[in-house]
Design an enzyme around this catalytic site. Structure first.
Site, PDB file in Angstrom:
ATOM      1  N   LYS A   1      12.022 -11.989  -0.754  1.00 16.54           N
ATOM      2  CA  LYS A   1      13.012 -11.274  -1.551  1.00 16.54           C
ATOM      3  C   LYS A   1      14.238 -12.161  -1.696  1.00 16.54           C
ATOM      4  O   LYS A   1      14.984 -12.383  -0.744  1.00 16.54           O
ATOM      5  CB  LYS A   1      13.378  -9.938  -0.894  1.00 16.54           C
ATOM      6  CG  LYS A   1      14.122  -9.004  -1.821  1.00 16.54           C
ATOM      7  CD  LYS A   1      14.346  -7.652  -1.181  1.00 16.54           C
ATOM      8  CE  LYS A   1      15.018  -6.697  -2.144  1.00 16.54           C
ATOM      9  NZ  LYS A   1      15.378  -5.415  -1.490  1.00 16.54           N
TER      10      LYS A   1
ATOM     11  N   ASN B   1      14.506  -0.296  -8.585  1.00 13.92           N
ATOM     12  CA  ASN B   1      15.537  -0.302  -7.555  1.00 13.92           C
ATOM     13  C   ASN B   1      16.435   0.909  -7.771  1.00 13.92           C
ATOM     14  O   ASN B   1      17.087   1.027  -8.804  1.00 13.92           O
ATOM     15  CB  ASN B   1      16.363  -1.597  -7.624  1.00 13.92           C
ATOM     16  CG  ASN B   1      17.239  -1.784  -6.397  1.00 13.92           C
ATOM     17  OD1 ASN B   1      17.645  -0.822  -5.757  1.00 13.92           O
ATOM     18  ND2 ASN B   1      17.534  -3.029  -6.072  1.00 13.92           N
TER      19      ASN B   1
END
Length: 258
Positions: A115, A185
């Site tokens: 990430k 998200n």
């Protein structure tokens, strides 16, 4: 300049320095570069669906956990039965490093997501060289052409691609040809407001053949069960585990409730 713009600005400078120090040819000679990767996509579809994250801090919550070691945490996550592990690698804003990634790789044999704020093909080679199985691409910081180019390169290196979106506009502009998983998200990266309504709304717009991942703001089994009704198969959870004294044990407790 908002926090996301600042992160990307600093990341571009960071990557340029790395490229001049450790060129791609050097990365390709890494022992891990030739390893066969684990499929995060298949692991999510056929397992618990939980992608547990290791991160020390964030711009919104500041210090989260600066005591737990990456090795202990990822081993605990594996014992819990997670489908994958996310290693947050940014140093300046999140306290991570490539060392975290390689330590995680050497500790567990399940899929690992790098990430990062990827803005250059170089970082994809870097992910492969340090043992990642998948990369994150953030639509908010990339053009349509970059999303296509970066995801295509990742697939050629045997890496799965998780594309993160925040709104309909980002989804519409994205070329999903080489994207395996689409993540919503639930945290607005400009305001840091969190709401599961982002996932619920965008779920119906994501192509059915793509694995849907809900990210951020997930702190209960009830939330996961609710999101499953909207077609989500994967759930990225970080702070809910990392803010405890023993993230691995907390993950074990959480997954037992699923």
């Amino acid at each position: 300049m908002n926090i996301l713009d600042k992160i990307v600005f600093d990341k571009r400078r960071e990557v340029e320095i790395k490229k001049s120090t450790l060129p791609i040819d050097f990365l390709m000679n890494s022992p891990l570069f030739i390893r066969k990767t684990f499929s995060l996509t298949e692991s999510v579809k056929n397992g618990s669906g939980i992608i547990a994250e290791f991160k020390r801090r964030s711009p919104s919550k500041h210090l989260i956990n600066n005591e737990s070691s990456v090795i202990d945490v990822v081993k605990g996550y594996k014992r819990a039965g997670v489908s994958g592990i996310s290693i947050l690698g940014d140093t300046k804003y999140f306290g991570g490093s490539l060392e975290d990634l390689i330590q995680a790789r050497n500790s567990v044999d399940i899929p690992i997501l790098r990430k990062e704020f990827i803005i250059d093909v170089y970082q994809i080679y870097e992910a492969k060289a340090y043992g990642a199985d998948a990369i994150l691409l953030i639509a908010a910081i990339l053009t349509k052409n970059e999303i296509f180019t970066f995801s295509k390169q990742a697939k050629e290196l045997g890496l799965d691609v998780l594309l993160e979106i925040h709104n309909e506009e980002e989804l519409r502009k994205s070329n999903l040809t080489n994207v395996d998983l689409v993540g919503v998200n639930n945290r607005n990266l400009k305001t840091f407001e969190v709401s599961l309504e982002y996932s619920k709304y965008l779920s119906k717009l994501i192509p059915k053949e793509k694995v849907k991942i809900s990210e951020s703001g997930i702190s209960s089994v009830e939330a996961i069960n609710e999101l499953k009704n909207y077609g989500f198969q994967g759930f990225l959870i970080g702070e809910n585990f990392m803010r405890t004294k023993n993230p691995g044990e907390e993950a074990i407790r959480f997954l037992k409730e699923l």
